[in-house]
Scaffold this motif. Sequence first.
Motif, mmCIF file in Angstrom:
data_model
loop_
_atom_site.group_PDB
_atom_site.id
_atom_site.type_symbol
_atom_site.label_atom_id
_atom_site.label_comp_id
_atom_site.label_asym_id
_atom_site.label_seq_id
_atom_site.Cartn_x
_atom_site.Cartn_y
_atom_site.Cartn_z
ATOM 1 N N PHE A 1 -30.158 9.147 44.274
ATOM 2 C CA PHE A 1 -29.835 9.580 42.910
ATOM 3 C C PHE A 1 -30.392 10.979 42.662
ATOM 4 O O PHE A 1 -29.714 11.846 42.109
ATOM 5 N N LEU A 2 -31.618 11.214 43.093
ATOM 6 C CA LEU A 2 -32.223 12.531 42.890
ATOM 7 C C LEU A 2 -31.568 13.604 43.744
ATOM 8 O O LEU A 2 -31.399 14.742 43.301
ATOM 9 N N VAL A 3 -31.181 13.263 44.961
ATOM 10 C CA VAL A 3 -30.470 14.219 45.819
ATOM 11 C C VAL A 3 -29.136 14.581 45.180
ATOM 12 O O VAL A 3 -28.761 15.752 45.103
ATOM 13 N N MET A 4 -28.428 13.567 44.680
ATOM 14 C CA MET A 4 -27.143 13.811 44.039
ATOM 15 C C MET A 4 -27.303 14.713 42.819
ATOM 16 O O MET A 4 -26.575 15.686 42.639
ATOM 17 N N ASP A 5 -28.303 14.427 41.990
ATOM 18 C CA ASP A 5 -28.524 15.247 40.799
ATOM 19 C C ASP A 5 -28.894 16.678 41.162
ATOM 20 O O ASP A 5 -28.411 17.627 40.545
ATOM 21 N N LYS A 6 -29.731 16.828 42.166
ATOM 22 C CA LYS A 6 -30.142 18.173 42.609
ATOM 23 C C LYS A 6 -28.929 18.972 43.082
ATOM 24 O O LYS A 6 -28.754 20.143 42.721
ATOM 25 N N GLN A 7 -28.079 18.344 43.866
ATOM 26 C CA GLN A 7 -26.878 19.030 44.340
ATOM 27 C C GLN A 7 -25.936 19.337 43.175
ATOM 28 O O GLN A 7 -25.305 20.396 43.140
ATOM 29 N N TRP A 8 -25.853 18.437 42.230
ATOM 30 C CA TRP A 8 -25.001 18.625 41.051
ATOM 31 C C TRP A 8 -25.416 19.887 40.296
ATOM 32 O O TRP A 8 -24.584 20.722 39.945
ATOM 33 N N VAL A 9 -26.709 20.000 40.052
ATOM 34 C CA VAL A 9 -27.229 21.136 39.306
ATOM 35 C C VAL A 9 -27.078 22.430 40.112
ATOM 36 O O VAL A 9 -26.630 23.449 39.591
ATOM 37 N N GLU A 10 -27.441 22.383 41.395
ATOM 38 C CA GLU A 10 -27.353 23.586 42.234
ATOM 39 C C GLU A 10 -25.930 24.117 42.343
ATOM 40 O O GLU A 10 -25.719 25.329 42.410
ATOM 41 N N LYS A 11 -24.957 23.227 42.360
ATOM 42 C CA LYS A 11 -23.557 23.636 42.505
ATOM 43 C C LYS A 11 -22.865 23.814 41.161
ATOM 44 O O LYS A 11 -21.679 24.108 41.114
ATOM 45 N N ASN A 12 -23.631 23.621 40.077
ATOM 46 C CA ASN A 12 -23.076 23.716 38.732
ATOM 47 C C ASN A 12 -21.770 22.929 38.657
ATOM 48 O O ASN A 12 -20.739 23.424 38.217
ATOM 49 N N ALA A 13 -21.838 21.710 39.135
ATOM 50 C CA ALA A 13 -20.653 20.870 39.294
ATOM 51 C C ALA A 13 -20.085 20.407 37.962
ATOM 52 O O ALA A 13 -20.779 20.381 36.948
ATOM 53 N N SER A 14 -18.833 20.044 38.008
ATOM 54 C CA SER A 14 -18.177 19.434 36.859
ATOM 55 C C SER A 14 -17.789 18.011 37.258
ATOM 56 O O SER A 14 -17.890 17.634 38.425
ATOM 57 N N TYR A 15 -17.321 17.257 36.293
ATOM 58 C CA TYR A 15 -16.942 15.870 36.554
ATOM 59 C C TYR A 15 -15.925 15.780 37.697
ATOM 60 O O TYR A 15 -15.947 14.835 38.478
ATOM 61 N N MET A 16 -15.079 16.762 37.821
ATOM 62 C CA MET A 16 -14.057 16.771 38.875
ATOM 63 C C MET A 16 -14.673 16.937 40.266
ATOM 64 O O MET A 16 -14.024 16.651 41.266
ATOM 65 N N ASP A 17 -15.898 17.382 40.345
ATOM 66 C CA ASP A 17 -16.589 17.589 41.623
ATOM 67 C C ASP A 17 -17.383 16.367 42.065
ATOM 68 O O ASP A 17 -18.025 16.392 43.119
ATOM 69 N N PHE A 18 -17.361 15.299 41.290
ATOM 70 C CA PHE A 18 -18.244 14.163 41.542
ATOM 71 C C PHE A 18 -18.093 13.604 42.955
ATOM 72 O O PHE A 18 -19.093 13.384 43.650
ATOM 73 N N ASN A 19 -16.882 13.376 43.414
ATOM 74 C CA ASN A 19 -16.691 12.797 44.756
ATOM 75 C C ASN A 19 -17.206 13.714 45.854
ATOM 76 O O ASN A 19 -17.778 13.243 46.844
ATOM 77 N N GLU A 20 -17.008 15.013 45.692
ATOM 78 C CA GLU A 20 -17.523 15.959 46.692
ATOM 79 C C GLU A 20 -19.045 15.962 46.719
ATOM 80 O O GLU A 20 -19.653 16.019 47.787
ATOM 81 N N ILE A 21 -19.651 15.895 45.558
ATOM 82 C CA ILE A 21 -21.116 15.841 45.481
ATOM 83 C C ILE A 21 -21.622 14.549 46.131
ATOM 84 O O ILE A 21 -22.607 14.551 46.874
ATOM 85 N N LEU A 22 -20.931 13.451 45.895
ATOM 86 C CA LEU A 22 -21.315 12.178 46.500
ATOM 87 C C LEU A 22 -21.205 12.236 48.022
ATOM 88 O O LEU A 22 -22.087 11.745 48.737
#
Length: 151
Positions: free
Chosen positions: A101-122
């Motif tokens: 969960f923390l790795v996913m959140d860290k990558q989310w923030v670093e990549k300034n992801a949007s909801y559409m990026d969720f699968n790629e972040i996962l």
Amino acid sequence: MGWQGRDPSTDFRGAGFISLENLLFFAKTFSASFQRLLQKQSGNRATWEYPFAVAGVNITFMIMQMLDLQSTKPRTFVKAVFVQMLSEDEWAFDLLYCVAFLVMDKQWVEKNASYMDFNEILKSTRAQLEKELLLEDVLRIEDMPSYRLLC
């Protein structure tokens, strides 16, 4: 908490009851990290945040796939390594969930992801977890480099 509808039970279809147990374990065991993610109190948050609880369910499902839990015998080296960890620590799956969960959140923030990026972040979270689990000096979840993200 980020449920998709009025009845949270419908969000557990993919990963079942274990995903709820994972969320509860995270909240009780690493409450500061859990609250930080839940309340989005630190870091430069993305413009469009992910739904927290549903993300947790998806993380459980991703780990179940990564570890090939539907098969009875290890078919991947990652699963073989994890089975050894689990034989020595009954909480290994729950700890891996918290780290994921923390790795996913860290990558989310670093990549300034949007909801559409969720699968790629996962997918990228899964790749990082697999890489860390296969490191020579990682014998327990606590040995993973990303474990230090937990408070």
